[in-house]
Design a protein around this motif. Structure first.
Motif, short mmCIF file in Angstrom:
data_model
loop_
_atom_site.label_atom_id
_atom_site.label_comp_id
_atom_site.label_asym_id
_atom_site.label_seq_id
_atom_site.Cartn_x
_atom_site.Cartn_y
_atom_site.Cartn_z
N THR A 162 0.81 -1.23 0.00
CA THR A 162 0.00 0.00 0.00
C THR A 162 0.83 1.27 0.00
OG1 THR A 162 -0.12 -0.08 2.42
CG2 THR A 162 -1.91 -1.12 1.19
N GLU A 163 2.12 1.14 0.31
CA GLU A 163 2.90 2.36 0.49
C GLU A 163 3.54 2.85 -0.80
OE1 GLU A 163 5.62 -1.13 1.13
OE2 GLU A 163 3.56 -0.54 1.62
N ILE A 164 3.40 2.10 -1.89
CA ILE A 164 4.05 2.50 -3.13
C ILE A 164 3.08 2.31 -4.30
CG2 ILE A 164 6.41 1.98 -2.41
CD1 ILE A 164 6.15 -0.70 -3.82
N SER A 165 3.36 3.02 -5.39
CA SER A 165 2.67 2.81 -6.65
C SER A 165 3.56 1.92 -7.50
CB SER A 165 2.42 4.17 -7.33
OG SER A 165 1.89 3.99 -8.61
N TYR A 166 3.02 0.86 -8.03
CA TYR A 166 3.91 -0.12 -8.67
C TYR A 166 3.30 -0.73 -9.92
CZ TYR A 166 0.85 -3.49 -6.28
OH TYR A 166 -0.23 -4.20 -5.82
N ILE A 167 4.17 -1.28 -10.74
CA ILE A 167 3.80 -2.10 -11.89
C ILE A 167 3.98 -3.55 -11.48
CG2 ILE A 167 4.39 -2.73 -14.27
CD1 ILE A 167 5.41 0.12 -14.65
N ALA A 168 2.96 -4.35 -11.68
CA ALA A 168 3.02 -5.77 -11.35
C ALA A 168 3.34 -6.56 -12.62
CB ALA A 168 1.69 -6.24 -10.77
N VAL A 169 4.37 -7.40 -12.53
CA VAL A 169 4.80 -8.19 -13.68
C VAL A 169 4.75 -9.67 -13.32
CG1 VAL A 169 6.65 -8.64 -15.35
CG2 VAL A 169 6.34 -6.33 -14.41
N GLN A 170 3.99 -10.42 -14.08
CA GLN A 170 3.92 -11.87 -13.86
C GLN A 170 5.19 -12.52 -14.37
OE1 GLN A 170 0.90 -13.92 -16.10
NE2 GLN A 170 1.01 -15.77 -14.83
N VAL A 189 11.84 -6.38 -17.51
CA VAL A 189 11.66 -5.88 -16.16
C VAL A 189 12.57 -4.68 -15.90
CG1 VAL A 189 11.91 -6.44 -13.71
CG2 VAL A 189 10.90 -8.11 -15.27
N ALA A 190 13.81 -4.76 -16.37
CA ALA A 190 14.74 -3.65 -16.18
C ALA A 190 14.22 -2.37 -16.84
CB ALA A 190 16.12 -4.03 -16.73
N ALA A 191 13.66 -2.52 -18.03
CA ALA A 191 13.15 -1.35 -18.74
C ALA A 191 11.93 -0.75 -18.06
CB ALA A 191 12.82 -1.74 -20.18
N LEU A 192 11.10 -1.59 -17.50
CA LEU A 192 9.88 -1.09 -16.84
C LEU A 192 10.18 -0.27 -15.60
CD1 LEU A 192 7.54 -4.19 -17.22
CD2 LEU A 192 7.20 -1.94 -18.26
N VAL A 198 8.75 -1.84 -9.63
CA VAL A 198 8.26 -3.03 -10.30
C VAL A 198 8.18 -4.17 -9.28
CG1 VAL A 198 8.70 -4.76 -12.09
CG2 VAL A 198 9.23 -2.34 -12.53
N VAL A 199 7.03 -4.81 -9.23
CA VAL A 199 6.82 -5.99 -8.38
C VAL A 199 6.67 -7.20 -9.29
CG1 VAL A 199 5.29 -7.11 -6.71
CG2 VAL A 199 5.72 -4.64 -6.57
N ASP A 207 17.16 -20.16 -11.90
CA ASP A 207 18.17 -19.46 -12.70
C ASP A 207 17.59 -18.33 -13.54
OD1 ASP A 207 20.08 -21.31 -11.71
OD2 ASP A 207 19.55 -22.72 -13.29
N VAL A 208 16.57 -17.67 -13.04
CA VAL A 208 16.02 -16.50 -13.72
C VAL A 208 16.24 -15.30 -12.82
CG1 VAL A 208 13.98 -15.41 -14.72
CG2 VAL A 208 14.28 -17.88 -14.91
N PRO A 209 17.33 -14.56 -13.05
CA PRO A 209 17.65 -13.42 -12.18
C PRO A 209 16.74 -12.23 -12.46
CG PRO A 209 19.19 -13.50 -14.02
CD PRO A 209 18.31 -14.72 -14.15
N LEU A 210 16.72 -11.30 -11.52
CA LEU A 210 15.98 -10.06 -11.68
C LEU A 210 16.94 -8.89 -11.54
CD1 LEU A 210 12.72 -10.68 -9.61
CD2 LEU A 210 13.00 -10.81 -12.09
N PRO A 211 16.68 -7.78 -12.20
CA PRO A 211 17.53 -6.60 -12.03
C PRO A 211 17.38 -6.01 -10.64
CG PRO A 211 15.62 -6.10 -13.40
CD PRO A 211 15.61 -7.58 -13.19
N SER A 212 18.30 -5.19 -10.26
CA SER A 212 18.28 -4.59 -8.93
C SER A 212 17.09 -3.64 -8.78
CB SER A 212 19.58 -3.82 -8.68
OG SER A 212 19.73 -2.79 -9.65
#
Length: 325
Positions: A162-170, A189-192, A198-199, A207-212
């Motif tokens: 609730t404390e942030i506005s976010y984009i949800a990515v499946q 995800v990095a571009a978004l 981004v959530v 073995d699927v990393p996510l950007p920082s």
């Protein structure tokens, strides 16, 4: 017509005549034979007119997205005055119990019927919600997406963002045609992140990393928690999977990444379509028409989802996302 197997609570479903009553030639003959076949002598046939007076419980026993579509269909049918409900549905029973019907005259199972839209062109051209409704009453109805009361009750117990506005990515759907390869997904995800927090949620692939700087909820979201994530987002980026249908109920801006399936059969019922609910057809980037998961041209490799140019996809995602946010 509906074929009811005498003495057996769950019935076989025969959508051939009901779906093709306006088409003199009908669907391929094997379709009718596959459903009725040699057991026709044991069936009691109801016409679409007779069905109007019946108390029916409808069943879809797997695929959460399909169960949500069936809930939508039942809502529409009830608003139109039909006495239809849902049969108990195993893992999804908490969602279907709200629409249960007392002492139904028959249980109509759609298992094995909906899957035919992967191979029968007359069905592939139709939205699944229309298939569900029209096969029963021989006409379409306005779609209904009222949030089930179970969700409203359950979601109160879920920790919401609730404390942030976010984009949800499946992160991924249940099968290979509902996910990107790891490198392309990372780049998307990095571009978004240019649009804010981004959530990432859903199934966690090894073995699927996510950007920082990304909030990683993969493998941590129950169905109720997933619903909560979709409800709170400013934009949902998803595949042809359950979160897409949750976004229909929650009326959230949606960007759907489609490969083997087509936006006409997946997005046209969305309450925000077309202004705030759009799709990117990845198959078009490689000049391949929708195959509805048959994957015959690529020998089951789903190249439209797995062997794509990262730069093209990122550019397309950013262009559409900017319109939807």
């Amino acid at each position: 017509m509906i074929a009811v197997n005498r003495g057996i609570p769950q019935v076989l479903y025969q959508g051939y005549e009901a779906l093709t009553i306006r088409q003199n030639e009908g669907m391929p003959g094997y379709f009718a034979k596959r459903i009725a076949g040699d057991v026709q002598k044991d069936m009691l046939w109801w016409t679409c007119e007779e069905v109007k007076e019946k108390r029916l419980a409808l069943l879809r026993s797997f695929a959460f997205g399909d169960v949500l579509m069936l809930i939508s269909a039942v809502q529409s049918l009830r608003k139109a005055g039909y006495d239809f409900g849902l049969a108990p549905c195993g893992a999804y029973r908490e969602y279907t119990d709200e629409y249960a019907i007392h002492a139904p005259e028959a249980v109509v199972s759609f298992d094995g019927f909906l899957e035919l839209d992967h191979s029968v062109p007359e069905m592939s051209a139709r939205h699944r919600i229309d298939l569900l409704v029209e096969a029963l009453i021989n006409k379409t109805l306005p779609a209904s997406f009222d949030v089930p009361q179970y969700v409203e009750n359950k979601i109160k117990d879920v920790d919401r963002i609730t404390e942030i506005s976010y984009i949800a990515v499946q992160a991924s759907g249940s099968v290979g045609m509902k996910r990107l390869c790891s490198g392309v997904f990372f780049d998307v995800v990095a571009a978004l992140r240019d649009f804010g927090t981004v959530v990432v949620f859903g199934e966690k692939q090894r073995d699927v990393p996510l950007p920082s700087g990304v909030l990683d909820l993969r493998g941590k979201t129950s169905r109720s928690a997933m619903w909560s994530v979709v409800r709170g987002c400013r934009l949902l980026v998803c595949f042809d999977s359950a979160p897409l249908w949750v976004s229909h109920f929650e009326k959230r801006p949606t960007l759907c990444l489609l490969g083997p399936t087509s936006w006409e059969q997946r997005l046209t019922k969305h309450p925000l379509f077309p202004e705030k609910a759009q799709a990117i057809q990845l198959n078009e980037m490689i000049g391949c028409p929708p195959c509805f998961e048959a994957a015959g041209r690529c020998s089951g490799q789903y190249k439209c989802m797995r062997q794509m140019d990262s730069g093209k996809i990122v550019s397309a995602v950013l262009t559409v996302a900017e319109k939807l946010i």
